[in-house]
Design a protein around this motif. Sequence first.
Motif, PDB file in Angstrom:
ATOM      1  N   GLN A  13     -12.352   1.968 -37.122  1.00 36.87           N
ATOM      2  CA  GLN A  13     -12.055   2.838 -35.998  1.00 36.87           C
ATOM      3  C   GLN A  13     -10.658   3.424 -36.059  1.00 36.87           C
ATOM      4  OE1 GLN A  13     -12.596  -0.397 -35.872  1.00 36.87           O
ATOM      5  NE2 GLN A  13     -11.404  -1.472 -34.308  1.00 36.87           N
ATOM      6  N   PHE A  14      -9.761   2.874 -36.885  1.00 35.66           N
ATOM      7  CA  PHE A  14      -8.408   3.399 -36.991  1.00 35.66           C
ATOM      8  C   PHE A  14      -8.425   4.654 -37.855  1.00 35.66           C
ATOM      9  CE2 PHE A  14      -7.712  -1.013 -35.897  1.00 35.66           C
ATOM     10  CZ  PHE A  14      -6.770  -0.905 -34.899  1.00 35.66           C
ATOM     11  N   GLN A  15      -7.970   5.747 -37.284  1.00 39.28           N
ATOM     12  CA  GLN A  15      -7.962   7.014 -37.998  1.00 39.28           C
ATOM     13  C   GLN A  15      -6.635   7.299 -38.673  1.00 39.28           C
ATOM     14  OE1 GLN A  15     -10.772   8.788 -38.338  1.00 39.28           O
ATOM     15  NE2 GLN A  15     -11.707   7.082 -37.256  1.00 39.28           N
ATOM     16  N   GLU A  16      -5.580   6.578 -38.309  1.00 42.17           N
ATOM     17  CA  GLU A  16      -4.278   6.789 -38.931  1.00 42.17           C
ATOM     18  C   GLU A  16      -4.324   6.317 -40.376  1.00 42.17           C
ATOM     19  OE1 GLU A  16      -1.134   7.733 -40.199  1.00 42.17           O
ATOM     20  OE2 GLU A  16      -1.154   8.148 -38.053  1.00 42.17           O
ATOM     21  N   THR A  17      -4.146   7.227 -41.313  1.00 41.28           N
ATOM     22  CA  THR A  17      -4.337   6.916 -42.730  1.00 41.28           C
ATOM     23  C   THR A  17      -3.318   5.933 -43.265  1.00 41.28           C
ATOM     24  OG1 THR A  17      -3.001   8.839 -43.325  1.00 41.28           O
ATOM     25  CG2 THR A  17      -5.383   9.154 -43.180  1.00 41.28           C
ATOM     26  N   GLN A  18      -2.174   5.776 -42.588  1.00 44.00           N
ATOM     27  CA  GLN A  18      -1.156   4.884 -43.107  1.00 44.00           C
ATOM     28  C   GLN A  18      -1.388   3.435 -42.703  1.00 44.00           C
ATOM     29  OE1 GLN A  18       2.775   6.300 -42.278  1.00 44.00           O
ATOM     30  NE2 GLN A  18       2.634   7.918 -43.782  1.00 44.00           N
ATOM     31  N   ILE A  19      -2.373   3.163 -41.885  1.00 45.01           N
ATOM     32  CA  ILE A  19      -2.687   1.788 -41.525  1.00 45.01           C
ATOM     33  C   ILE A  19      -3.759   1.278 -42.480  1.00 45.01           C
ATOM     34  CG2 ILE A  19      -3.644   0.285 -39.751  1.00 45.01           C
ATOM     35  CD1 ILE A  19      -2.496   2.114 -37.660  1.00 45.01           C
ATOM     36  N   PRO A  20      -3.501   0.201 -43.234  1.00 44.63           N
ATOM     37  CA  PRO A  20      -4.521  -0.324 -44.154  1.00 44.63           C
ATOM     38  C   PRO A  20      -5.784  -0.710 -43.397  1.00 44.63           C
ATOM     39  CG  PRO A  20      -2.365  -1.315 -44.577  1.00 44.63           C
ATOM     40  CD  PRO A  20      -2.245  -0.561 -43.294  1.00 44.63           C
ATOM     41  N   LYS A  21      -6.940  -0.411 -43.973  1.00 49.67           N
ATOM     42  CA  LYS A  21      -8.223  -0.657 -43.315  1.00 49.67           C
ATOM     43  C   LYS A  21      -8.956  -1.828 -43.957  1.00 49.67           C
ATOM     44  CE  LYS A  21      -8.948   4.243 -42.206  1.00 49.67           C
ATOM     45  NZ  LYS A  21      -7.690   4.731 -42.774  1.00 49.67           N
ATOM     46  N   LYS A  22      -9.722  -2.531 -43.149  1.00 49.46           N
ATOM     47  CA  LYS A  22     -10.609  -3.549 -43.685  1.00 49.46           C
ATOM     48  C   LYS A  22     -11.835  -2.840 -44.257  1.00 49.46           C
ATOM     49  CE  LYS A  22     -13.135  -7.778 -42.668  1.00 49.46           C
ATOM     50  NZ  LYS A  22     -14.367  -7.331 -43.299  1.00 49.46           N
ATOM     51  N   LEU A  23     -12.159  -3.122 -45.508  1.00 49.93           N
ATOM     52  CA  LEU A  23     -13.239  -2.438 -46.206  1.00 49.93           C
ATOM     53  C   LEU A  23     -14.420  -3.362 -46.424  1.00 49.93           C
ATOM     54  CD1 LEU A  23     -10.999  -0.690 -48.893  1.00 49.93           C
ATOM     55  CD2 LEU A  23     -11.837   0.301 -46.758  1.00 49.93           C
ATOM     56  N   LYS A  24     -15.568  -2.758 -46.590  1.00 47.13           N
ATOM     57  CA  LYS A  24     -16.781  -3.530 -46.876  1.00 47.13           C
ATOM     58  C   LYS A  24     -16.850  -3.863 -48.361  1.00 47.13           C
ATOM     59  CE  LYS A  24     -19.571  -1.459 -43.182  1.00 47.13           C
ATOM     60  NZ  LYS A  24     -20.801  -0.671 -42.897  1.00 47.13           N
ATOM     61  N   LEU A  25     -17.286  -5.071 -48.657  1.00 43.89           N
ATOM     62  CA  LEU A  25     -17.412  -5.494 -50.041  1.00 43.89           C
ATOM     63  C   LEU A  25     -18.407  -4.611 -50.791  1.00 43.89           C
ATOM     64  CD1 LEU A  25     -16.726  -7.472 -52.297  1.00 43.89           C
ATOM     65  CD2 LEU A  25     -18.491  -9.014 -51.406  1.00 43.89           C
ATOM     66  N   ALA A  26     -19.456  -4.183 -50.099  1.00 50.09           N
ATOM     67  CA  ALA A  26     -20.461  -3.330 -50.744  1.00 50.09           C
ATOM     68  C   ALA A  26     -19.843  -2.015 -51.212  1.00 50.09           C
ATOM     69  CB  ALA A  26     -21.615  -3.055 -49.771  1.00 50.09           C
ATOM     70  N   ASP A  27     -18.950  -1.457 -50.400  1.00 48.47           N
ATOM     71  CA  ASP A  27     -18.293  -0.206 -50.780  1.00 48.47           C
ATOM     72  C   ASP A  27     -17.386  -0.408 -51.986  1.00 48.47           C
ATOM     73  OD1 ASP A  27     -19.551   1.053 -48.698  1.00 48.47           O
ATOM     74  OD2 ASP A  27     -17.856   0.843 -47.320  1.00 48.47           O
TER      75      ASP A  27
END
Length: 678
Positions: free
Chosen positions: A336-350
């Motif tokens: 849900q975080f749209q700010e690109t400079q905040i690291p995101k939690k990613l899905k393992l499948a991706d």
Amino acid sequence: MLTYIHFLFLSFPIFIFIFSTSSSTPQNLTLIGSAHFTNTSIILTQELPTCTSTSYSPTGRVLHSYPIRFFNSSSNSTVVSFSVHFTFKITPPPPPCISGDGIAFLIASDPNSLPHSNGYIGLPDSPVSDPFFAIEFDTSFNPGLGDINDNHLGVDVNSIVSIASIDLTSNGIVLKSGKRITVWIEYKHVEKIIRVWVGYPDSKPQHSVLNLPIDISKVFKEFMYVGFAASNGRGSSIHSIEKIQFHTFDSSLIPNIQMETRSSRTCLICYPEDPSFQDSDSAVWYDRRKDNRVLELAFGLLFVTATIIIAASLVMVYCCICVNKRCTPDQPQMYQFQETQIPKKLKLADIRSATKGFDPNRIIGQGASSVVYEANLPFVGNVAVKRFSKSNQTSLFGNQFATELATMVGCLRHKNLVQLQGWCCEANELVLVYEYMANGSLDKILHKRTNNSVLTFQKRLNILVGVSSALVYLHEECERQIIHRDVKTCNIMLDADFNAKLGDFGLAEVYERSTKKQRDATLPAGTMGYLAPEYVFSGVPTVKTDVYSFGVVVLEVASGQRPVNEDGVVLTDWMWDLWEKKILIAAADPKLMGRYDKVDMERMLMVGLICVHPNHEVRPTMKEAGRMLRGGMVPELPVRKPVVMIQSVVMPSEMMGLGGDESDTPWSTPRTHFSKGC
């Protein structure tokens, strides 16, 4: 969509960001002729579809829409000083087509008096009544105009015939290379001298290529237009501008019209308006006068700032919970975080999809605890995926993975730090996703057996200056002090333009600046050959242990030798021996084939030696080391390597598992032990 960010300084020490967005092109820039905007740059001239035409191609210009006041003629007030900082690119056509004329930084009193065609870099080909001033980057050779060659910088005053010219080839700059070229131009009226620096990287070169005495009050009118011009003449090149910053400084001018209100801001012309393009060297030009609209926006800004801080805090809390509890696939994802400079939690499948199932053919790096893969994530592009070893996961959860994630998710932002894009701790996989660095690690480039000419001396110097800047940020400018503990060439990454970025925070130590608590002794971590002797013996990391590691990197970069070579020779010992024999310059990397200034090379080697001084109290800070590399004075070195006695808290044999062959006394002269560096 372009985002404009204005920076304003109030009379009290508060730094305010003002954000505004626009879905259209910038309204304060006027395009003339063939000039047009793209998503990333301003194109002044386009490559022609065919180069067989004998007619002249159109000229392109971009000018600030409002005239800028350079002095007050009625009150005879001081002429303002100014600085401009811009990046441009000239892309030549394929053979047999010829290149265009070039590009020029332009200050003109009347844009309508400038020609709309006929080449000449978009400047008048004969004297005009309306004054203009230009710094031209000329890629055509016209002896009739006094050109010295087809790769020169010229200063033009009211005429296309330059009053001064500099051959850029001798400075290592090729205008038609298709590479990004950055220029810094400064005029200080108190000195009545204009200075120009030109370089490939974004870091300002140490020496200017031009220092020309000139009094602009005798050239300029009260109001002048500022911008750029380019033309192809009968050639065909793409002339583009990627970044622009223009500043004026004169505290005596009092705003009284709209134009001057615009001029009171820190950046009169800024395209794109990006804070990362600012550098400390131009900070002295910033005009710190008030903007009348600041107070009207202050409360809104405070609300926006508070919202950002709360959002960042939530990310950090979530990450800490995730690391401690070991994330599972059914936990909520944080897209849900749209700010690109905040690291995101990613899905393992991706991540599996992006790495083709962690395909071994995609491996671009490998360490003791992790493997790095090149991958391509949708909407992100190329990234580096760091996958931690499953066999070490139990210990890594509380150590390297957790430390690196917790350190980087705190949103460390510096142009010389590798940026974290995302992370994943799902099932039995621990993954960090970083920005992709096209040229890989400094270690691989530096010790590569082929293509030895890639790392010129200037590139090596720029790399070291970049790393020193990153360490200054970690040591002195972060809210919490960070000691990296593993500074080495393997952890210095190079982007497509050979700009250095420090990475791998798996061993970093974070300290609160406010606490006075003494740091505890630990088992030394890092790579032998880069470790400071007092750290090996005491187990207590400090900023000076990072300085020592940086010093080893400096010596390694200057000499092309590894910290410990195949014969077991220690680089620092070898350097001290050469210094004692007064032949330090003999350490210079033979791959450079003598293409360096001996004074600059010896300076680099001396900076490395002062940083690896056995006595940590004598070593400089990282800020001082960076200043020395940029030309500052290097302290006097002892005639030979000093012997320093260091008390051991944990015996070296216990720490390194090397057996009990050390002296039984807790005092001994430091010895260097070896292990594989990368």
